[in-house]
Design a protein around this motif. Structure first.
Motif, PDB file in Angstrom:
ATOM      1  N   LEU A 122       0.850  -1.199   0.000  1.00 50.40           N
ATOM      2  CA  LEU A 122       0.000   0.000   0.000  1.00 50.40           C
ATOM      3  C   LEU A 122       0.885   1.248   0.000  1.00 50.40           C
ATOM      4  O   LEU A 122       0.610   2.218  -0.712  1.00 50.40           O
ATOM      5  N   GLY A 123       1.963   1.208   0.789  1.00 46.81           N
ATOM      6  CA  GLY A 123       2.924   2.316   0.817  1.00 46.81           C
ATOM      7  C   GLY A 123       3.464   2.618  -0.568  1.00 46.81           C
ATOM      8  O   GLY A 123       3.624   3.784  -0.949  1.00 46.81           O
ATOM      9  N   LEU A 124       3.713   1.557  -1.353  1.00 47.07           N
ATOM     10  CA  LEU A 124       4.202   1.709  -2.730  1.00 47.07           C
ATOM     11  C   LEU A 124       3.191   2.479  -3.584  1.00 47.07           C
ATOM     12  O   LEU A 124       3.556   3.401  -4.332  1.00 47.07           O
ATOM     13  N   LEU A 125       1.908   2.124  -3.470  1.00 49.12           N
ATOM     14  CA  LEU A 125       0.869   2.815  -4.244  1.00 49.12           C
ATOM     15  C   LEU A 125       0.752   4.287  -3.841  1.00 49.12           C
ATOM     16  O   LEU A 125       0.527   5.154  -4.675  1.00 49.12           O
ATOM     17  N   VAL A 126       0.935   4.552  -2.547  1.00 47.85           N
ATOM     18  CA  VAL A 126       0.877   5.940  -2.066  1.00 47.85           C
ATOM     19  C   VAL A 126       2.061   6.734  -2.643  1.00 47.85           C
ATOM     20  O   VAL A 126       1.890   7.871  -3.110  1.00 47.85           O
ATOM     21  N   GLU A 127       3.251   6.131  -2.632  1.00 43.08           N
ATOM     22  CA  GLU A 127       4.444   6.774  -3.209  1.00 43.08           C
ATOM     23  C   GLU A 127       4.179   7.146  -4.677  1.00 43.08           C
ATOM     24  O   GLU A 127       4.484   8.257  -5.120  1.00 43.08           O
ATOM     25  N   GLU A 128       3.622   6.198  -5.421  1.00 41.58           N
ATOM     26  CA  GLU A 128       3.403   6.418  -6.859  1.00 41.58           C
ATOM     27  C   GLU A 128       2.295   7.452  -7.096  1.00 41.58           C
ATOM     28  O   GLU A 128       2.377   8.264  -8.009  1.00 41.58           O
ATOM     29  N   ALA A 129       1.258   7.429  -6.258  1.00 44.45           N
ATOM     30  CA  ALA A 129       0.166   8.411  -6.389  1.00 44.45           C
ATOM     31  C   ALA A 129       0.688   9.828  -6.148  1.00 44.45           C
ATOM     32  O   ALA A 129       0.288  10.777  -6.830  1.00 44.45           O
ATOM     33  N   ALA A 130       1.591   9.973  -5.176  1.00 45.61           N
ATOM     34  CA  ALA A 130       2.169  11.296  -4.887  1.00 45.61           C
ATOM     35  C   ALA A 130       2.954  11.805  -6.096  1.00 45.61           C
ATOM     36  O   ALA A 130       2.904  12.998  -6.423  1.00 45.61           O
ATOM     37  N   LYS A 131       3.655  10.901  -6.782  1.00 46.03           N
ATOM     38  CA  LYS A 131       4.402  11.294  -8.003  1.00 46.03           C
ATOM     39  C   LYS A 131       3.426  11.745  -9.087  1.00 46.03           C
ATOM     40  O   LYS A 131       3.683  12.714  -9.797  1.00 46.03           O
ATOM     41  N   MET A 132       2.323  11.015  -9.217  1.00 50.91           N
ATOM     42  CA  MET A 132       1.319  11.376 -10.238  1.00 50.91           C
ATOM     43  C   MET A 132       0.754  12.773  -9.953  1.00 50.91           C
ATOM     44  O   MET A 132       0.600  13.582 -10.865  1.00 50.91           O
ATOM     45  N   ARG A 133       0.443  13.026  -8.679  1.00 50.08           N
ATOM     46  CA  ARG A 133      -0.058  14.351  -8.287  1.00 50.08           C
ATOM     47  C   ARG A 133       0.978  15.430  -8.645  1.00 50.08           C
ATOM     48  O   ARG A 133       0.632  16.480  -9.188  1.00 50.08           O
ATOM     49  N   ASP A 134       2.255  15.143  -8.360  1.00 46.29           N
ATOM     50  CA  ASP A 134       3.315  16.123  -8.637  1.00 46.29           C
ATOM     51  C   ASP A 134       3.527  16.344 -10.138  1.00 46.29           C
ATOM     52  O   ASP A 134       4.029  17.385 -10.547  1.00 46.29           O
ATOM     53  N   ARG A 135       3.124  15.342 -10.927  1.00 47.24           N
ATOM     54  CA  ARG A 135       3.210  15.496 -12.400  1.00 47.24           C
ATOM     55  C   ARG A 135       2.013  16.267 -12.949  1.00 47.24           C
ATOM     56  O   ARG A 135       1.915  16.502 -14.148  1.00 47.24           O
ATOM     57  N   GLY A 136       1.053  16.586 -12.056  1.00 47.47           N
ATOM     58  CA  GLY A 136      -0.081  17.408 -12.476  1.00 47.47           C
ATOM     59  C   GLY A 136      -1.332  16.647 -12.854  1.00 47.47           C
ATOM     60  O   GLY A 136      -2.267  17.228 -13.416  1.00 47.47           O
ATOM     61  N   LEU A 137      -1.381  15.343 -12.539  1.00 44.15           N
ATOM     62  CA  LEU A 137      -2.593  14.580 -12.847  1.00 44.15           C
ATOM     63  C   LEU A 137      -3.732  15.021 -11.913  1.00 44.15           C
ATOM     64  O   LEU A 137      -3.498  15.400 -10.776  1.00 44.15           O
ATOM     65  N   SER A 138      -4.950  14.944 -12.416  1.00 41.89           N
ATOM     66  CA  SER A 138      -6.118  15.285 -11.591  1.00 41.89           C
ATOM     67  C   SER A 138      -6.405  14.113 -10.644  1.00 41.89           C
ATOM     68  O   SER A 138      -5.901  13.001 -10.841  1.00 41.89           O
ATOM     69  N   ALA A 139      -7.237  14.365  -9.639  1.00 41.35           N
ATOM     70  CA  ALA A 139      -7.596  13.314  -8.680  1.00 41.35           C
ATOM     71  C   ALA A 139      -8.246  12.117  -9.390  1.00 41.35           C
ATOM     72  O   ALA A 139      -7.925  10.963  -9.106  1.00 41.35           O
TER      73      ALA A 139
END
Length: 278
Positions: A122-139
């Motif tokens: 789950l921690g891995l998915l959170v790490e990757e989601a944070a990167k997606m947010r930083d790349r400008g993806l919408s929720a």
């Protein structure tokens, strides 16, 4: 703004969550009449000390709809879009509580993909989601991307001490005794949101080999990070990292400590890795 919410079963440290700009909601662990919010009222070290002295396993309590309702209301008022990455729906009612609260608040800006994962996966998915947010993806895009990654998440881990699986009724006393005498380590994975035993190995070295074999069968994608977790056994984690070093070269590897939510069931001694397969 896009906000990412997780719960303490992801086993990211509070410091790491702060670095990532992720809010971690506490799941409660109960020892008899005492209640502790994971990572807030009890550290991992204190938890394993209490667990070693406990005559019966502590119980974990899911986050309530009322708690989520308050959170979601605040996010809605602030105009934030929120991606929630919580413990597998197969292991806890936390996700269901969040869905109930979302409906009560009537929040269209809350996204609740089922991660079907826990601890360092789950921690891995959170790490990757944070990167997606930083790349400008919408929720909405992040939630979709995470859902697409879930079937590719792989977690392999060894369990060193079978006492806690036995106490939790996940292993018979006879099996636990035989396994302990023979020095057998079960190898576990997460399948369809639940823990499954995929193999047994005699001793840690053999367990490491088994895990490496599984990773060779389902290779690691180089597009994502890798998480390595351990339950109060830093030496085992370091030996494991050394053993796996050839396959982890040039990869972004995050080290996590398995906390009270999963540690309740595995006890100390578990160690393994999670990654996104090619």
């Amino acid at each position: 703004m896009v906000k990412i919410l997780t719960d303490s079963s992801c086993d990211l440290s509070p410091a790491r969550c702060e670095e990532l700009g992720v809010e971690m909601l506490p799941i409660t662990v109960n020892f008899g009449g005492e209640s502790f919010r994971a990572h807030l009222d009890i550290s991992n070290e204190q938890f394993y000390e209490k667990l070693a002295a406990a005559s019966e396993l502590p119980k974990t309590a899911q986050i309530t709809p009322a708690f989520f309702q308050e959170k979601f209301q605040a996010y809605q008022e602030a105009g934030d879009d929120v991606v929630c990455l919580f413990i597998s729906s197969q292991m806890s009612g936390t996700l269901q509580s969040a869905k109930v609260a979302k409906n009560l608040v009537g929040a269209e800006n809350i996204y609740l993909p089922d991660t079907l994962n826990v601890t360092f996966a789950l921690g891995l998915l959170v790490e990757e989601a944070a990167k997606m947010r930083d790349r400008g993806l919408s929720a909405g895009e992040i939630a979709q991307e995470v859902e697409a990654l879930v079937p590719r998440v792989r977690l392999w881990a060894l369990i060193d001490d079978l006492k806690y699986l036995k106490m939790g009724g996940r292993l018979s006393a006879t099996s636990a005794l035989v396994a302990s005498i023979l020095g057998i380590c079960p190898i576990i994975t997460l399948e369809n949101g639940l823990v499954e035993v995929v193999g047994k190995a005699r001793g840690k070295k053999a367990a490491f080999k088994f895990i490496r074999g599984m990773v060779e069968k389902e290779p690691i994608s180089s597009d994502f990070s890798v998480t390595v977790g351990h339950a109060a056994v830093p030496k085992t984690r370091d030996d494991f990292l050394e053993f796996m070093s050839a396959g982890l070269k040039k990869r972004e590897v995050h080290k996590l400590d398995i906390g009270s939510i999963v540690g309740t069931h595995t006890g100390p001694g578990a160690c393994g890795l999670a990654y996104i397969r090619k």
